[in-house]
Scaffold this motif. Structure first.
Motif, short mmCIF file in Angstrom:
data_model
loop_
_atom_site.label_atom_id
_atom_site.label_comp_id
_atom_site.label_asym_id
_atom_site.label_seq_id
_atom_site.Cartn_x
_atom_site.Cartn_y
_atom_site.Cartn_z
N PRO A 141 0.79 -1.23 0.00
CA PRO A 141 0.00 0.00 0.00
C PRO A 141 0.83 1.28 0.00
CG PRO A 141 -0.01 -0.98 2.17
CD PRO A 141 0.67 -1.95 1.24
N THR A 142 1.98 1.26 0.64
CA THR A 142 2.77 2.47 0.76
C THR A 142 3.82 2.59 -0.32
OG1 THR A 142 4.40 1.38 2.18
CG2 THR A 142 2.53 2.46 3.27
N GLY A 143 4.12 1.50 -1.00
CA GLY A 143 5.21 1.51 -1.96
C GLY A 143 6.56 1.55 -1.29
N VAL A 144 6.61 1.20 0.00
CA VAL A 144 7.87 1.26 0.74
C VAL A 144 8.13 -0.08 1.43
CG1 VAL A 144 9.14 2.42 2.60
CG2 VAL A 144 7.60 3.74 1.14
N THR A 145 9.37 -0.52 1.34
CA THR A 145 9.80 -1.74 2.01
C THR A 145 11.04 -1.45 2.83
OG1 THR A 145 11.31 -2.42 0.23
CG2 THR A 145 9.01 -3.15 0.04
N VAL A 146 11.33 -2.33 3.76
CA VAL A 146 12.63 -2.37 4.41
C VAL A 146 13.21 -3.74 4.09
CG1 VAL A 146 13.89 -2.41 6.60
CG2 VAL A 146 12.06 -0.74 6.24
N ILE A 147 14.37 -3.73 3.46
CA ILE A 147 15.05 -4.97 3.10
C ILE A 147 16.06 -5.25 4.21
CG2 ILE A 147 16.28 -6.23 1.31
CD1 ILE A 147 13.66 -4.96 0.29
N THR A 148 16.08 -6.48 4.71
CA THR A 148 16.98 -6.84 5.81
C THR A 148 17.83 -8.04 5.44
OG1 THR A 148 15.20 -8.14 6.81
CG2 THR A 148 15.50 -5.89 7.62
N THR A 149 19.02 -8.08 6.02
CA THR A 149 19.93 -9.20 5.86
C THR A 149 20.94 -9.15 7.00
OG1 THR A 149 21.24 -10.44 4.24
CG2 THR A 149 21.66 -8.07 4.37
N LEU A 150 22.00 -9.92 6.88
CA LEU A 150 23.11 -9.89 7.83
C LEU A 150 24.37 -9.51 7.07
CD1 LEU A 150 22.47 -13.24 9.76
CD2 LEU A 150 21.83 -10.93 10.47
N ASP A 151 25.25 -8.75 7.73
CA ASP A 151 26.54 -8.44 7.09
C ASP A 151 27.50 -9.62 7.30
OD1 ASP A 151 27.61 -8.17 9.69
OD2 ASP A 151 27.76 -5.98 9.56
N GLN A 152 28.71 -9.49 6.82
CA GLN A 152 29.68 -10.58 6.87
C GLN A 152 30.03 -10.97 8.32
OE1 GLN A 152 29.75 -7.99 4.71
NE2 GLN A 152 29.51 -9.10 2.79
N ALA A 153 29.85 -10.05 9.26
CA ALA A 153 30.14 -10.32 10.67
C ALA A 153 28.91 -10.87 11.40
CB ALA A 153 30.64 -9.06 11.36
N GLY A 154 27.78 -11.00 10.70
CA GLY A 154 26.56 -11.52 11.31
C GLY A 154 25.69 -10.47 11.97
N ASN A 155 25.98 -9.18 11.72
CA ASN A 155 25.18 -8.10 12.28
C ASN A 155 23.98 -7.81 11.38
OD1 ASN A 155 27.05 -7.53 14.43
ND2 ASN A 155 28.38 -6.66 12.85
N PRO A 156 22.83 -7.47 11.97
CA PRO A 156 21.67 -7.16 11.14
C PRO A 156 21.86 -5.85 10.38
CG PRO A 156 21.18 -6.75 13.45
CD PRO A 156 22.54 -7.37 13.40
#
Length: 145
Positions: A19-34
């Motif tokens: 509905p908003t046309g907005v997302t938050v994409i999430t993953t982990l970096d190479q050190a395992g931090n969000p």
């Protein structure tokens, strides 16, 4: 995550929760931090297989985390999640310090109360001018009814 075939009608309903046309994409970096970024460049690529895409600016601080990620999640925000969008659009601070989230089996953060979420494995990464285009194969999804 289930590898069973998706209910195509339900999957399309989940994709319609934008509905908003907005997302938050999430993953982990190479050190395992969000890691998380606000993105409005989310789109469906294919139903079978279930593929979605989004793009990230090559100047983004989190570029290497997403470029090298094996998994990521697309958190589709609802109209009442402006503060969440603004939080993940900012630079430099711990974006997860005040975020309500849980982690999936790969440790990928899944934000609370989203209109929809798509848990993906990275299918491909393409050059796109000053952005990288990331294609994910949806392994699991959920959405509000």
């Amino acid at each position: 995550m289930s590898t069973a075939p998706f209910d195509v009608k339900d999957f399309r309903r989940a994709l319609g929760q934008f509905p908003t046309g907005v997302t938050v994409i999430t993953t982990l970096d190479q050190a395992g931090n969000p890691v998380g970024v606000t993105a409005s460049s989310f789109n469906t690529v294919s139903i079978e297989p279930a593929l979605v895409l989004w793009s990230i600016d090559k100047g983004a601080n989190s570029l290497s985390a997403f470029e090298n990620a094996k998994h990521f999640a697309v958190n589709v925000l609802g109209s009442d999640q402006v503060a969440t969008s603004n939080n993940f659009a900012s630079r430099g601070e711990d974006k997860f310090a005040n975020a309500d989230y849980r982690c999936n089996e790969y440790g990928i953060p899944l934000l609370a109360d989203c209109a929809a979420q798509f848990e993906c494995s990275t299918w491909a990464v393409y050059e796109g001018g000053d952005h990288l285009i990331l294609v994910g194969e949806v392994q699991a999804y959920q959405h509000q009814s």
